[in-house]
Structure formats: C-alpha cells, structure tokens
Design an enzyme around this catalytic site. Sequence first.
Site: not given
Length: 701
Positions: A352, A388
């Site tokens: 993330d 990401e």
Amino acid sequence: MNSTARGPHRISSGRSTPLGAVFDGEGTNFALFSDHAHQVDLCLFSPDGKTELQRLPLPERSGAVWHGYVPELRPGALYGYRVHGPFAPERGHRFNPNKLLLDPYARILHGNFTTNPETFGYAVGTSEGDLSFSTSDSAPHVPKAVVWDPADFPPDAKGLKRGWDGTLIYEAHVKGSTIRHPDVPKDLRGTYEGLASQPMLDHLTRLGITTVELLPVQAIRSENALTARGLVNHWGYNTAAFFAPEPRYLGPAGVAGFRTMVERFHNAGIEVILDVVYNHSAEGDHLGPTFGFRGLDNASYYRLVEGQPRFYVNDTGTGNTLNVQHPFVLRMVLDSLRFWVECMGADGFRFDLATTIGREKHGFDRHGGFMDALRQDPVLSQVKLIAEPWDLGPGGYRLGQFPPEFAEWNDRFRDTLRRFWRGDGHAAQDLGSALLGTADLFDTRGRRAWSSVNFAAAHDGFTLADVTSYALRHNHANGEGNRDGHHANHSDNFGVEGETDDADILAARQQRRRNMLATVLLSQGTPMILAGDEGGNSQGGNNNAYCQDNEISWLDWDTMDTDQIAFTEALSRFRKDHGALRQSRFLHGVERTDSQPDVEWRAFDGSALNWRDPGLSSLCLLLRGCAESPASCADAEEVLLVFNREGAPQTLQLPTPEAGNWRREIDTSTAAQTPIEITEATVTVAAFSVAGFVRFPESQT
C-alpha cells in the site's frame, strides 16, 4: 545481572537477538529496540489481562536493543512494555511510562484497542494539548501481547512459487467476502477458514482464479474519528501490529486458522498475496494515541518534520509516516514480511502506498534502502511483489518506475478503460496502449508485460456495477458530508442514477460490465478482478466504503448475477486457453520467424488503423505468439480482438483465412458464450461489444 520486582519472576540479561519474545522451552527471552530510552520495563499481566502482576526492568542493553530473560515464563503469558525517556515533543521524543506499549514483534494479541482518553500520552482536553504529560495508566484500555509457542508458528510454510504467466488475481476482503454467503458454515462466515471453505474454493476455481489478494489482515486499530461516528475501519489500512493476524477474522481454530486458510488455498492451486501497510501506523498524528512506536522511540520509528520534530511527515494522508530508512525499522518490516512467508505461507505482497516506503531523504528512489533490501533478501526476492505506485507526498505518482521485480497497480488502465466505454474522446488511442500492457511506461529495464496489473475496479472506488449505475458518489453513510472518496470516477449511469426497473437501461449496464471485464482479461499484463464484480455486486454508489463493516460492503451472494458469473468464467477460460493473450514480452510489431508481425492494428475494413483519426472509436487487434515461448514462435495461434464502441453493428473483414478458419469464442453482446466457426470472409460485430476470434495454424486445425 538479576532483578526481581513485586512478583515471583526473576530476570537475567538474556540475548539481544532475535527481537521480540521468544520461548526456548524453559523460559522467554525479551528483546526490544529503543535507541533513545533511559529504561525499559517488562510488565507481566494476569491471564485476563486486567491486573499487572509484575514489572521487571530489562537489565541489559546491547547498542539500541534492551533485553532480558525470564525463566519459567511460558507461552500464553501476557505482557507489555513501559519505556522511560524524555517527554519532549518539541525535540521529537514522547516517552511516557504510564502508557503500556505493544511489542512490535507480537504475534498474538489479547484484548482490544479502545478510544479511551487514557491511551493518549498527553492529557486530553488541556490547553497545552500534546505538549502536556498524561499521568494516567493506559494498561486497562490497550491489548497485551501474548508469549507464543514456537510450535504454533513453524517456519516451514511452502509457497506455490508460481510464475506470473497465467496469473488472475481476485482482490477480496476476508470478512466481507463470506459473512453473507449462505453455503459457508455459519461458524466460519467472516473468518480466515471461511474464506477458504469449500463453497468459496469451488467458486474461485470455477472462475479460474490463480491468486487471492487479501485486503489487510495484520491487526488494526480503528481511528477515533470513526468510532466516534459508530463506525470501524473495515478495509484495515491502519495497522497496529505487523506480525499479528487481525483478531476480528479469527475462527474456531484461532490464529492457526490463518495458516489453515493458506494451506487450503494452496491445495486448490491458488496463491495468497497479502495487502500490507508499512507506510504508516495506527497511532495517527501528534494528537493520536500512544500504544506502540510513539512510546517506544518516536524519533526513530517515525519521519518527523525537519526543524519541527513535534510534527510528523504525512506523505500518507493518515497522520504519520514510518521511517523505513532507519535500520531497525527496516529490520522490523523485513522480519515481518519473512514471518508471513515462512510461518504463514504467503506467496507475495501488495504494498500500500509503495512510493512512501521507497522514499529516501532526497525523494523516491527505486534503488533506495527498502527496495535494495527487499530485492536481495533470499526469501522475499522469491515471492510476488506488487506496488501501489503512488502516495500523497511530493512527486508521489510513480507508475511504471518501480524495480523490475515488481508488478504495479495500473490506475491509468482503469481510467482509460472506463473512459473508452463511456464514449470519451481520444480514449481509443489510450486504449491501444492499455491493451498491450502500457508498454510506454513499463517496457524499460528488462521488465515484462505482467508488470501492469490491469483492473476495472478495486476496493478503493466504485465497484464495477456502480461504475455503470452512478454518475456521482454517494458516501453519505461515511459521515463526512459526502466529501470523501474520488470525485473523478469516469462512470456512467445510463440516464438514471442508481437502481432502476427500466429493462433497456439494465441490459445496457450489463453489457457495459461485460465489455469492461472482457477488456481487462483480454489485455496483456496481469488481470485483477474485485471480489463480487463477477456477479454485479453493488455498494449503492459508495466509492469509499472503508468504514462500512455492514451490508454496504459485504457481498450479497443471494443477488449475484449468475449469468455474469458464467460469462466471467468463459472469459477466464478463453484467456487461459490462448497464450497469445498473456505473453510475457511486450509486443511492438516485430516480425517473427514467419515474417509476420507479433501484433497488428486493423480497422474493420481490414486496412491499417488510423491512429491520427480524432474520431477513432473502435479498433481491432491481431495478436500472434504464445505465453511460454518468445514472440518468434511460428506455430502459435492468432487471436483477433475487436472493440466496437459504435452504436450500430459493424461488418468486420477477417484476415485472409489462408491457414484454417476463424472461430468466434467471445461475444459480449450476450452473456452466454458459444463458439461459432466462421467460414465467410466477413462477420458482423454487434454494437457496443467486444468480440474475440481465434485461428490456429493449419497443422492444428
């Protein structure tokens, strides 16, 4: 050196490695990093966690590691730390021994996080704010770590070690995927074991899923602002303990259920990728609680604003940013990742806000400390890695700029796909790049086509059904005045916002969904499907359901569109059967050994596609090649993909059938897919549809 304090246990110097609490069969060794502490107290608690039984100062310090050994302290014992040091927020230090702190290496937690004011290191409600010093004890209001038995976490998990070729990712939430599933046993719904129960395995294998990507499963703490509104952090992007499985998803087997889940997935041939959040912690900004890193060594664990160390660098938008440039913080992250691989069986990770953990003082660096450490690690370099590729910091958007070992979430693919099918101008030109793996960004430094993770929808944003049902976000249930969530969704409601009984609108929406699913699975790269999109799951227009642990987020299996599930299954099978759709190398029109180019763009009349046409809205893509061999393999089949965005049927001129007839295997104008042999030179392609044709070499016909 021995020390005894208010209790039966003695403590000796012990060892500085490994970090954490380690039972050796006779007692437990404790080792904790804190560079700026003056003293570290080990606190032992009663089995119910309510009473502090004994406080033992760790008697030895080796560099920045405090350690001690407690004989006869066995697995199941509850403990925490109190750390003494300067409370000087203006200098970046927030030590407060009145606050019980979690061991960063804790694998099992006892008790729950609360929002009680006593969990804050400062006196809440005073005029001095976070500069004040709280003297209240937080122990009754925070979880305790549990001494674990090494037999429960043997480092012998075996991953599937599958290559990227053929990967089809299914992004799922442990609880949300099964809590309403009527065929999952009631006691397993919403649990790790439930996610890998037989009904779920049957569904996933039917779809041809090779990889399940789980939203965060590391223990989390919900933000105070959410709990004040009666909500919780459902998605889990607020990690509090990087080694401990989230307790909310524990089933009858407890923590062991996690590994059981992974083993069942592996037995079904399905990999498990974990979405991990090492960019920040759940302690928030300078006004947040103190239950871990802030009290252990704030100036080491977090990136602080230069010249104003009272405040935190906030590249994540969550209030703080972990300082992975610090060797002991980096060590903790790597130890955690290896734990999930070696002890729990994870096959890889999706990072993330990966730009944040790739940042050095001078900015994002693909060759920075974290990246280099990960890539050289003998364990972690062997698993799947997905980034990401963005965060909220300066220069945070880094799509296509991660090392070759990484795949990356491609949001440009998502937006291009939605814009094309909505009918936006110039989107057809952008779709051309997307269909070939976005080579303009990813075809560098020896990267492969699988580097682009292609998706139409993900957990963050509209579901696929909502992309075709809502023009605007509807996030009122989040309690933020509908101001949260993305505003640029590139969605289309077909004239009616939300639910409708209009048969024509419903049919148009269903076909749009099929078109988008087909575009994802027919593109070069790694396709990803959001759980529920295969059956038309809706969140009622909420495009930021991170705090909705309820029917908004939970999949409603009773209302799933079975025709769309069958269509998704057919798409997956088509992709699996034809290697030209999943080639590892980027395609650039290079001639193969048979003098034919590996890719060819065509108009419907068979002429070369005119990319300069400002009104271009439809295109045909002829692929030659296979997944297992270089693009020069001469005996591979040909696949013709046709994208008709016109509102009327079009006549397609097929390439000369000189070596066998064409067969149409995909037609999104209908949910049911029936292969049709084409013997004529032309064929009709329905309005607003995708068609897929296959021609094998003469030797295979």
